[in-house]
Design a protein around this motif. Sequence first.
Motif, PDB file in Angstrom:
ATOM      1  N   PHE A  17       0.782  -1.228  -0.035  1.00  0.00           N
ATOM      2  CA  PHE A  17      -0.043  -0.137  -0.131  1.00  0.00           C
ATOM      3  C   PHE A  17       0.746   1.274   0.151  1.00  0.00           C
ATOM      4  N   ALA A  36       2.544   2.016  -3.435  1.00  0.00           N
ATOM      5  CA  ALA A  36       1.610   1.608  -4.689  1.00  0.00           C
ATOM      6  C   ALA A  36       1.811   2.700  -5.968  1.00  0.00           C
ATOM      7  N   PHE A  72       0.323  -3.396  -6.354  1.00  0.00           N
ATOM      8  CA  PHE A  72      -0.428  -2.322  -5.926  1.00  0.00           C
ATOM      9  C   PHE A  72      -0.363  -1.003  -6.612  1.00  0.00           C
ATOM     10  N   TYR A  73      -1.682  -0.550  -6.820  1.00  0.00           N
ATOM     11  CA  TYR A  73      -1.863   0.635  -7.802  1.00  0.00           C
ATOM     12  C   TYR A  73      -2.840   1.645  -6.775  1.00  0.00           C
ATOM     13  N   GLN A  74      -2.379   2.899  -6.965  1.00  0.00           N
ATOM     14  CA  GLN A  74      -3.627   3.966  -6.352  1.00  0.00           C
ATOM     15  C   GLN A  74      -4.120   4.795  -7.296  1.00  0.00           C
ATOM     16  N   ARG A 120      -7.679   1.947   3.291  1.00  0.00           N
ATOM     17  CA  ARG A 120      -7.681   0.440   2.891  1.00  0.00           C
ATOM     18  C   ARG A 120      -8.474  -0.437   3.347  1.00  0.00           C
ATOM     19  N   TYR A 140      -6.955   2.260  -3.989  1.00  0.00           N
ATOM     20  CA  TYR A 140      -6.015   1.049  -4.119  1.00  0.00           C
ATOM     21  C   TYR A 140      -6.716  -0.082  -5.017  1.00  0.00           C
ATOM     22  N   VAL A 161      -5.330  -3.785  -6.248  1.00  0.00           N
ATOM     23  CA  VAL A 161      -4.436  -4.840  -5.769  1.00  0.00           C
ATOM     24  C   VAL A 161      -4.613  -5.909  -6.901  1.00  0.00           C
TER      25      VAL A 161
END
Length: 448
Positions: free
Chosen positions: A239, A242, A261-263, A301, A348, A350
């Motif tokens: 996290f 990300a 992980f991307y945001q 999260r 986020y 994932v």
Amino acid sequence: MAGCGAGRQARAGRPRRDRRGRYLSYKLAERLGAAAAALCLAAAVPGPSAFAAGEPEPYAFTDGARSVTGAPSSTDAARLEPGHTYRSSLPGSGKLYYRLDLDATSTAYVSVTAVPGPGTTVAATDGLRISVQDARGTSCSSHAAHFGPSRSPHPIAAWGAREVSSGRSLCQGAGAYYVLVERVGAEGSSSDAWPLELAAVSEPPLKRTGATSAPESWNSASPEPVTGQAAERAGGAGFATASMVGQGVWRTRIRPGQTLFYQVPVDWGQQPSATVELGSSSGGSGYVSGALTLSLYNPVRGYVEEAYAGYTGRQTSATLAPLPPVAHANRHGFADQVEGMRFAGLHYLVVHLAAQTADSFGEGPYGLILRMRVDGTAQSGPDYAGRSEPGRLFEVTAHDRAGATPAGAAVGSAALRALAVGGIGAGTVLLAVLGVWTVLARRRAEAQ
């Protein structure tokens, strides 16, 4: 990487002959300093060769996270402070308690990410449950996360909350509250301890009472996937690391057992949608159930939605179900995908590729495409009577939007390619940049 700190020290020695000379030198230093910082950052990011052995990158815990030991009894529970992130460990059996000291006006959230090690045996129903209780043992909330059809060990996160609301009668006063973390699942699963990352957050109350029920109607039609040229954007390993993405098509590679992980910035009134595509394999045969997992978490999260896809060696994809626009009142909904979309900020995505994919189709890496869409015009947020901890958590900034563009991805990729082709270190790059800055700064100063 010691050379990456030299730029801050060099700024003090810029020419200072007159007001105009100082201004020009400062702007020049600012631009070249930004370029040097980008190159240093690129050099610090491991490229594909960093994990050439085929081992998935380990989970990246938050830098500076405090260590905290969970207690078997609430009496000895260690305190968690909103705005901070912690590291802990959950044993194979039993349960752990942590404490929150809360006021009577703020809503508090705690997200716990469990990170079972590679090779750990997990079943689809194995997972993590987070409960928040008051001093009387009353349950304020309870959420669970499971490994699901992938049956592959990977980071999973569950969240708990103490919500302050005029429509609630329980868990509303100030005082000590307890976070209970426990494992759930089938008998016979691995008893290895799981490393934990805990994030505590507070949300201020509204200045005026808002809606007490979730919106009854919203556009629930499946949006068309985004098309176009894909931009390279490697995913982060946690996290805290990300990678930023926005609306567009993004491409990378993934190995069996790896989690990316991307945001994505999602503002008030906006609807995110996402599809992840796993490319075809070059050989092998068979079928891997739940090989591809796509999960969405909100800015604290908290779990929102999840999608799965099996794999036969041909390209496959997983798509999130339609989600409501972000609204403060969504917290009054009943489904996860509604109540989870309760605030703006960085959400986020994932992506996990099941470890057992390697048994049938090889170690990879496999091509991966993420199609991200954000519909709707950003709206003004609710009128909060205070600030969140950490600050500005429930808003989208101009910096967030800029980082989520394909152009932002190109800067990092170009820097990485330049370093890889040239075979030079970050210190050498920085010295070259500073040398150019010094020469140009002197010429401009002399010209005055």
